[in-house]
Every structure is written in C-alpha cells, then in structure tokens.
Design an enzyme around this catalytic site. Sequence first.
Site, mmCIF file in Angstrom:
data_model
loop_
_atom_site.group_PDB
_atom_site.id
_atom_site.type_symbol
_atom_site.label_atom_id
_atom_site.label_comp_id
_atom_site.label_asym_id
_atom_site.label_seq_id
_atom_site.Cartn_x
_atom_site.Cartn_y
_atom_site.Cartn_z
ATOM 1 N N ASP A 268 0.840 -1.187 0.000
ATOM 2 C CA ASP A 268 0.000 0.000 0.000
ATOM 3 C C ASP A 268 0.885 1.251 0.000
ATOM 4 O O ASP A 268 2.075 1.185 0.315
ATOM 5 C CB ASP A 268 -0.901 -0.039 1.237
ATOM 6 C CG ASP A 268 -1.749 1.215 1.395
ATOM 7 O OD1 ASP A 268 -2.385 1.624 0.409
ATOM 8 O OD2 ASP A 268 -1.773 1.780 2.510
ATOM 9 N N ASP B 244 -0.451 5.143 0.855
ATOM 10 C CA ASP B 244 -0.768 6.183 1.828
ATOM 11 C C ASP B 244 -0.953 5.650 3.231
ATOM 12 O O ASP B 244 -1.683 4.688 3.462
ATOM 13 C CB ASP B 244 -2.038 6.918 1.391
ATOM 14 C CG ASP B 244 -1.847 7.608 0.056
ATOM 15 O OD1 ASP B 244 -0.975 8.483 -0.021
ATOM 16 O OD2 ASP B 244 -2.552 7.254 -0.897
ATOM 17 N N ASN C 270 -2.100 -0.671 5.867
ATOM 18 C CA ASN C 270 -2.544 -0.178 7.173
ATOM 19 C C ASN C 270 -4.059 -0.260 7.347
ATOM 20 O O ASN C 270 -4.565 -0.012 8.438
ATOM 21 C CB ASN C 270 -2.109 1.287 7.359
ATOM 22 C CG ASN C 270 -2.925 2.238 6.505
ATOM 23 O OD1 ASN C 270 -2.971 2.098 5.281
ATOM 24 N ND2 ASN C 270 -3.585 3.199 7.133
#
Length: 271
Positions: A107, A109, A218
């Site tokens: 991922d 961001d 996240n």
Amino acid sequence: TQVRGPIFKAAQAPMVSGSKKASQCNVSLKKQRSRSILSSFFCCFRDYNVEGPPASSPSVLPPLVEENGGLQKGDQRQVIPIPSPPAKYLLPEVTVLDYGKKCVVIDLDETLVHSSFKPISNADFIVPVEIDGTIHQVYVLKRPHVDEFLQRMGQLFECVLFTASLAKYADPVADLLDRWGVFRARLFRESCVFHRGNYVKDLSRLGRELSKVIIVDNSPASYIFHPENAVPVQSWFDDMTDTELLDLIPFFEGLSREDDVYSMLHRLCNR
C-alpha cells in the site's frame, strides 16, 4: 480509529459510523459546496468505513485518495466471500528476474508515505496535481526507513504497488519514492473492487498463486477478502521516531524462504 486524508491518507478525524454519519458527511459536503472539489480530493485519501452514497445521489464526487477505514491491528478478522477471479488478471506474466519469488503487494498512503494539501515544512516531495483545471500542490512526507524497506523488499520479492488512490496523485508520488525500480507494477483505484463502501484489493485478481502472495497495508478493509495473506501495519502520519518498516525487514527475510506464507503469517497475527 485513524482517518486518511485527501488523495493520500492525510487528516486524522473521528470516524463516523453507520448511515447517520454517512448522511452527516453528505450534509457537510452540501454546506461546503464552494470547496467541494478540493474536499472530494481529500476524501479520496481518507479511510471512512461507511456505506457508499445511494444511486440517487450522482452529485457526490468520488474521493481521489484511498479512503478505506477498518479495524486496528489485533482486531478480530472475518473472512468475506470472494468474487470469482476474472478471465484477465491484473498483473502480467512473471519475469525471469522474479521467477520463483513470492509477490508482495504494498500500500502507499499511511503505509509508506503521508500526504497533505497543507504545506509541510519538512516535506520530502511536493507533487503538483491537477483538479478540475487547477493545479494544487501536494506535500508528501516519507515514512522513516522507507528507503531501506523498499530496497530490501525489491531484492527478496516481486513487489507491486497497490493503492486505492487515483493514479493522477499516486503515480507521480511512486516515481519520486521508488528510485530503484522496486515496483514491477502499479495498481490504482480502478483495479480495486468497490465492496460495501470500501475499495478492496482482491488478491485473487492478480494472477499469482495466493499461497505466495502477501499484502502490506494499514487498512484491514483493503484486504478483507484475504485477511490470511496480510501483514498489517499501523497507520503513519508524522512520527519521525517510527521504526515499523525497519522492524519488518527481518520478518520478511524469513518469509521469503518459506514455501507457504500462511503458517508464518498466522503466527504473526496471533502475536
């Protein structure tokens, strides 16, 4: 719960739950119509975990940044039915260079970087992004130890960037972040599956054997179809003492030698 910011995951705000909060978000957008374009850009980076707008509300613009919300590390996971994989996969055939390596989906961001429309004095990158004919400056801060992490991951795995953000933001950020050509492919929002208000990264659509695929993210909502393949990381915004990426390197070095990722990932989850 952390909330992602604009085109990236930038702002921290209280999470709104249920249809009541979803409606509050819609009312807020109407009240701030003069800033609707910029606001929608920020929403794209956020991680709201609410139902998507009803079909009768076409005026609500989709956000530009990844907006998935979800459980924090350690929360109970629930396996969701997975759609049938497509006839055409998202990734090309494995190259000779990566033959025999496991595939790690990473991922962007709040996992590798944090971005904001507000000026950041110590920003690593400033990326111009065009929104409705106007150029806006996006300030990007790199997570500590991201360079070491990416270089080592590129040596051990076939690495793929997979973000629910829009390519107009994420692609130039990846150009600046990945100076070593670690990412063999880049996947953006259009490659996600929109499921119950979240952009889900369906690993079965990659074209790789699932027992050899790992996702680093996240947001648990992003890998809700394949929680058993996930290495969860804490959302990062601006803590320059953070060492999570550095601490993960020895774990991935061990994982690269495993025949099957599930047993080691299961032990990680239990911890």
